[in-house]
Design a protein around this motif. Structure first.
Motif, short mmCIF file in Angstrom:
data_model
loop_
_atom_site.label_atom_id
_atom_site.label_comp_id
_atom_site.label_asym_id
_atom_site.label_seq_id
_atom_site.Cartn_x
_atom_site.Cartn_y
_atom_site.Cartn_z
N UNK A 237 -26.53 -32.54 -23.13
CA UNK A 237 -26.13 -33.09 -21.87
C UNK A 237 -26.63 -32.65 -20.48
N UNK A 238 -26.99 -31.58 -20.41
CA UNK A 238 -27.65 -31.16 -19.13
C UNK A 238 -29.05 -31.71 -19.05
N UNK A 239 -29.83 -31.90 -20.32
CA UNK A 239 -31.00 -32.45 -20.07
C UNK A 239 -31.00 -33.97 -19.65
N UNK A 240 -29.77 -34.74 -20.09
CA UNK A 240 -29.62 -36.08 -19.73
C UNK A 240 -29.40 -36.29 -18.25
N UNK A 241 -28.53 -35.10 -18.00
CA UNK A 241 -28.23 -35.12 -16.34
C UNK A 241 -29.54 -35.00 -15.33
N UNK A 242 -30.34 -34.30 -15.99
CA UNK A 242 -31.70 -33.97 -15.26
C UNK A 242 -32.51 -35.21 -15.30
N UNK A 243 -32.54 -35.63 -16.59
CA UNK A 243 -33.50 -36.89 -16.72
C UNK A 243 -33.04 -38.19 -15.71
N UNK A 250 -24.70 -32.59 -13.31
CA UNK A 250 -25.35 -31.12 -12.88
C UNK A 250 -24.26 -30.13 -12.46
N UNK A 251 -23.74 -30.26 -11.48
CA UNK A 251 -22.68 -29.48 -10.88
C UNK A 251 -21.22 -29.38 -11.88
N UNK A 252 -21.14 -30.29 -12.62
CA UNK A 252 -19.97 -30.39 -13.54
C UNK A 252 -20.22 -29.52 -14.65
N UNK A 253 -21.57 -29.21 -15.03
CA UNK A 253 -21.70 -28.46 -16.21
C UNK A 253 -22.00 -27.26 -15.98
N UNK A 270 -33.22 -24.87 -10.34
CA UNK A 270 -32.54 -25.76 -11.05
C UNK A 270 -32.23 -26.92 -10.19
N UNK A 271 -31.34 -26.62 -8.94
CA UNK A 271 -30.70 -27.61 -7.96
C UNK A 271 -31.95 -28.19 -7.43
N UNK A 272 -33.08 -27.58 -7.03
CA UNK A 272 -34.18 -28.25 -6.41
C UNK A 272 -34.76 -29.24 -7.35
N UNK A 273 -35.02 -28.95 -8.69
CA UNK A 273 -35.45 -30.16 -9.59
C UNK A 273 -34.63 -31.23 -9.95
N UNK A 274 -33.21 -30.94 -10.00
CA UNK A 274 -32.55 -32.29 -10.12
C UNK A 274 -32.47 -32.96 -8.92
N UNK A 275 -32.69 -32.47 -7.58
CA UNK A 275 -32.60 -33.28 -6.70
C UNK A 275 -34.06 -34.20 -6.65
N UNK A 302 -28.01 -36.66 -3.40
CA UNK A 302 -28.54 -35.31 -3.72
C UNK A 302 -27.38 -34.51 -3.30
N UNK A 303 -26.29 -34.62 -2.77
CA UNK A 303 -25.35 -33.72 -1.78
C UNK A 303 -26.23 -32.85 -1.09
N UNK A 304 -27.42 -33.20 -0.57
CA UNK A 304 -28.14 -32.14 0.33
C UNK A 304 -27.66 -32.59 1.70
#
Length: 379
Positions: A237-243, A250-253, A270-275, A302-304
């Protein structure tokens, strides 16, 4: 000197009826000097559970195969030696055993490469000689680069490479080598425990690997199915969230992935990568003519904070993830290109819609040209 006939006779009288029957066939092929057929029989023999006990394979090699090893295909000889290698309890003796075979097959590049890989495997896992193993990997890589296609050696080579990079903590290198290993290995040949191990380490490497922003190939691989029903199922699930650049997911997991020490220790990374992946996904989803992204839109996805958006865009540009021009005055960025990636099913659907849109635009242009051809030709 190998006493082949005496060994065969002893094995024919074995209490194991399957072993006795097989050695009767082996004796017939040996007497007829049918070396290829004999090799095929030996490859099946070494897989039997009864031959995996104690030093049965070492005895097979020293008392029988050594008698005609020059008649066997060099790569097949090393593959048989590889199985017997596992029954050597002393690592130094194991290296001498496989290097002795290496001297006999050095004229064959594939066989010689496999010998080096097997020596490297012992030096890595038994002696932790990483520098020597790195030298072996570089040497074998040059040997295999001259090979046209994928040989049986590639699988062992990529496994050795991935093991070294995993031990060294080189996530990106491990990710690429491990994917290549799985690419030339039949997943059915791996036990469920091995599949789960590869899936787990690959998932961590994809998330932590510097410069790894393409998860599609891993997400499409059958090996991830081995995580289903395990305590690490959340990794998929985390991989799909990143993809898909899903920051909310990402935050939910977070309660799940923070239980893994390596991930918890690299939360900022991790946060930078998902953004960054979120920015790529925003660019990908838009039509080529509508890729002007406002800082406000990016901040919302991105919630930034808005003041950090420009820095995120600059990082994406510097890493070659996207191409575009920043307009600081207007507070937007005009994206012209996004790095190609292996797409998941949802992303393929988006691409199909884009193709339909492009096709319609081309058709409309064609109709317009036909309707106005007369006016154009008068100029």
């Amino acid at each position: 000197m190998a006493d082949a006939t005496g060994y065969i006779s002893a094995m024919k009288n074995s209490s194991d009826s399957d072993i006795a029957e097989r050695f009767a066939k082996i004796e017939d092929l040996y007497n007829k000097k049918l070396w290829h057929q004999l090799t095929v029989q030996l490859k099946e023999l070494v897989k039997l559970p009864s031959m995996l006990k104690e030093d049965s394979l070492v005895q097979l090699f020293s008392k029988f195969i050594a008698d005609f090893e020059s008649k066997i295909n060099p790569l097949s000889l090393v593959q048989l030696g590889m199985v017997a290698l596992e029954q050597h309890s002393d690592s130094e003796q194991a290296i001498k055993f496989i290097e002795r075979i290496g001297e006999k097959v050095k004229a064959n590049d594939e066989a010689a490469a496999l010998v080096k890989v097997l020596v490297g495997n012992i030096k890595l896992h038994k002696h932790d000689k990483r520098r020597e193993v790195q030298d072996i990997i570089e040497e074998v890589d040059k040997m295999l680069s001259e090979y046209d296609g994928v040989s049986p050696v590639h699988s062992h080579f990529y496994l050795l490479s991935s093991d070294l990079y995993r031990i060294d903590g080189k996530h990106a290198e491990f990710y690429r080598s491990s994917l290549r290993y799985l690419g030339c290995t039949d997943i059915e040949d791996l036990s469920m425990a091995e599949q789960t191990k590869h899936a787990f380490f690959l998932s961590l490497a994809a998330l932590l690997g510097e410069g790894v922003y393409n998860f599609g190939e891993l997400l499409a691989h059958k090996v991830l199915e081995s995580l289903q029903g395990t305590e690490n199922e959340w990794l998929v699930d985390l991989l799909f969230a990143f993809n898909s650049g899903d920051v909310a997911k990402f935050r939910q997991l977070k309660p799940k992935w923070t239980t893994q020490p390596d991930l918890a220790a690299h939360e900022t990374l991790l946060f930078e990568k998902v953004c960054l992946l979120c920015l790529m996904e925003m660019t990908f989803r838009r039509e080529a003519t509508q890729r002007v992204l406002t800082f406000q839109d990016i901040a919302r996805e991105t919630t930034l904070p808005v003041e950090q958006v420009e820095l995120l865009i600059m990082k994406a540009l510097s890493q070659g993830l996207v191409q575009g021009k920043i307009d600081q005055v207007s507070g937007n960025v005009d994206m012209s290109w996004v790095q190609p990636r292996v797409l998941d099913k949802d992303q393929v659907k988006i691409m199909m819609k884009k193709i339909e849109s492009w096709s319609m635009a081309v058709s409309n242009m064609e109709v317009m040209i036909e309707n106005q051809a007369g006016e154009i030709l008068t100029y």
